[in-house]
Design an enzyme around this catalytic site. Structure first.
Site, PDB file in Angstrom:
ATOM      1  N   LYS A 298      -0.111 -37.657 -31.315  1.00 40.41           N
ATOM      2  CA  LYS A 298       1.161 -37.517 -30.618  1.00 40.41           C
ATOM      3  C   LYS A 298       1.242 -36.138 -29.966  1.00 40.41           C
ATOM      4  CE  LYS A 298       3.270 -41.373 -32.104  1.00 40.41           C
ATOM      5  NZ  LYS A 298       3.897 -42.388 -31.234  1.00 40.41           N
TER       6      LYS A 298
ATOM      7  N   ASP B 247      -0.559 -40.190 -27.270  1.00 33.11           N
ATOM      8  CA  ASP B 247       0.766 -40.753 -26.995  1.00 33.11           C
ATOM      9  C   ASP B 247       1.743 -39.602 -26.818  1.00 33.11           C
ATOM     10  OD1 ASP B 247       3.090 -42.163 -26.778  1.00 33.11           O
ATOM     11  OD2 ASP B 247       3.018 -43.090 -28.751  1.00 33.11           O
TER      12      ASP B 247
ATOM     13  N   GLU C 275      -0.885 -42.772 -23.531  1.00 36.52           N
ATOM     14  CA  GLU C 275       0.244 -43.693 -23.650  1.00 36.52           C
ATOM     15  C   GLU C 275       1.542 -42.981 -23.301  1.00 36.52           C
ATOM     16  OE1 GLU C 275       2.486 -46.307 -27.135  1.00 36.52           O
ATOM     17  OE2 GLU C 275       0.521 -45.412 -27.537  1.00 36.52           O
TER      18      GLU C 275
ATOM     19  N   LYS D 269       5.395 -54.132 -29.122  1.00 34.48           N
ATOM     20  CA  LYS D 269       5.954 -53.935 -30.462  1.00 34.48           C
ATOM     21  C   LYS D 269       6.967 -55.043 -30.719  1.00 34.48           C
ATOM     22  CE  LYS D 269       5.407 -48.899 -30.359  1.00 34.48           C
ATOM     23  NZ  LYS D 269       6.099 -47.580 -30.278  1.00 34.48           N
TER      24      LYS D 269
END
Length: 354
Positions: free
Chosen positions: A160, A190, A216, A263
């Site tokens: 992240k 991400d 992402e 998701k």
């Protein structure tokens, strides 16, 4: 069909920080659907994208409101139920829990797991990434060591970025991660919408030099015009998450991304996830599966479709101290659904006894 709701709280072994904040625990909803003496299970977990967070309380209220309306329906009437839930403005995470439970019921009624019912091959499941949240370089190093200490089979990392401290902090943290796990060849990024266009362009070139697989959600939802500009110059594939909720969003993203992240909470269930997979592949887009603060129940549900995914990020249950469920197996770095009927999920012994 009769619906029962129950809340349960899960605590993370390690808190997860992304560009929008930090999560250490969540309270999720356990949905139990019963019809003809057969149960199907579903889960909803809270998440927040945009102006209307889907809180646990809001999800529970919405389901309690429609539970009496669902009583006349059969679990096989998924299309009718989905229309009722949408017309009743039930949030996507709550719709997903009902849809999941209806699929689980079907599998139990048929006596086979969903992956088998759909004719899928579990050998096609790729390894899941495990997540390293935003932190200092030293803390990121420790988190990598913790993951590798949990399992030597881990083959993929998702890091992240999008730190409020800026891209220099992102670069320092990522370099520490890469140096700590040089044997891990697949690393993705991400940013959770944490960059502006200028920084995203700069980072795309720098990340390509580091051997990163893909980026992402580099830009925040709502900045899809800038996403198109990034797409035109980025040397790395771009996957979108917050910018893509359902299959209806996919046509408008074809010229500004290389793939989508599905998701269950976000899209509304396994039925819609299947539509998204087929739509994405029709347009030549890659498919990845992701998770929020989901237990084994939800990640096992999405793992039923995992043979159709190019990338997997189904690791949230691996970071829980008190997951009440057992289901999919962790084998060779992969989240693999078992041979049991439906979702193949059961309560752990201590939770079944309470």
């Amino acid at each position: 069909m009769q619906i029962r709701l129950q809340t349960f709280t899960v605590n993370k072994r390690f808190a997860l920080t992304i560009s929008r904040g930090t999560t250490a625990k969540t309270t999720n909803l356990f949905v139990r659907l019963e019809h003809d003496g057969i149960e199907g299970w579903g889960e909803a977990s809270p998440f927040s994208i945009g102006e209307t967070p889907q809180t646990t309380e809001a999800l529970a209220r919405s389901l309690q409101r429609v539970m009496p309306l669902l009583a006349p329906y059969h679990p096989l009437e998924r299309d009718k139920v989905d229309r009722l839930l949408k017309d009743s403005q039930v949030p996507s995470a709550a719709r997903s829990a009902i849809d999941m439970a209806m699929h689980d019921w079907l599998g139990h009624a048929s006596g086979v797991p969903l992956w088998h019912l759909w004719g899928l091959n579990r050998e096609n499941i790729v390894p899941t990434s495990v997540t390293i949240g935003i932190s200092t370089p030293a803390a990121a190093q420790e988190r990598v060591k913790n993951w590798l200490g949990m399992s030597s089979e881990i083959q993929s990392l998702k890091v992240k970025l999008g730190s409020p401290a800026g891209i220099a902090a992102d670069q320092a943290m990522l370099q520490e991660v890469m140096e700590t796990a040089p044997h891990i060849k697949k690393v993705s990024i991400d940013a959770n919408g944490g960059w502006n266009l200028k920084d995203a362009v700069m980072m795309s070139y720098w990340l390509a030099e580091q051997g990163i697989d893909y980026i992402e959600q580099p830009l925040a939802k709502g900045n899809e015009d800038d996403l198109q500009k990034l797409y035109a110059v980025s040397p790395l594939p771009i996957f979108v998450d917050e910018s893509c909720f359902t299959s209806a969003d996919i046509p408008g993203l074809v010229d500004r991304c290389h793939g989508i992240n599905i998701k269950l909470n976000k899209c509304g269930g396994l039925t819609e996830a299947t539509k998204m997979i087929h739509a994405a592949k029709t347009f030549g887009l890659g498919v990845m599966f992701g998770c929020y603060s989901d237990s084994t129940l939800m990640n096992t549900a999405l793992a039923q479709l995992a043979p159709l995914a190019d990338h997997l990020d189904l690791d949230s249950h691996l970071n829980l101290l008190d997951d009440p469920f057992e289901g999919a197996l962790f084998q060779n770095g992969r989240v693999v659904p078992n041979n049991n009927p439906g979702l193949g999920v059961a309560l752990r012994a201590k939770d079944a006894a309470t």
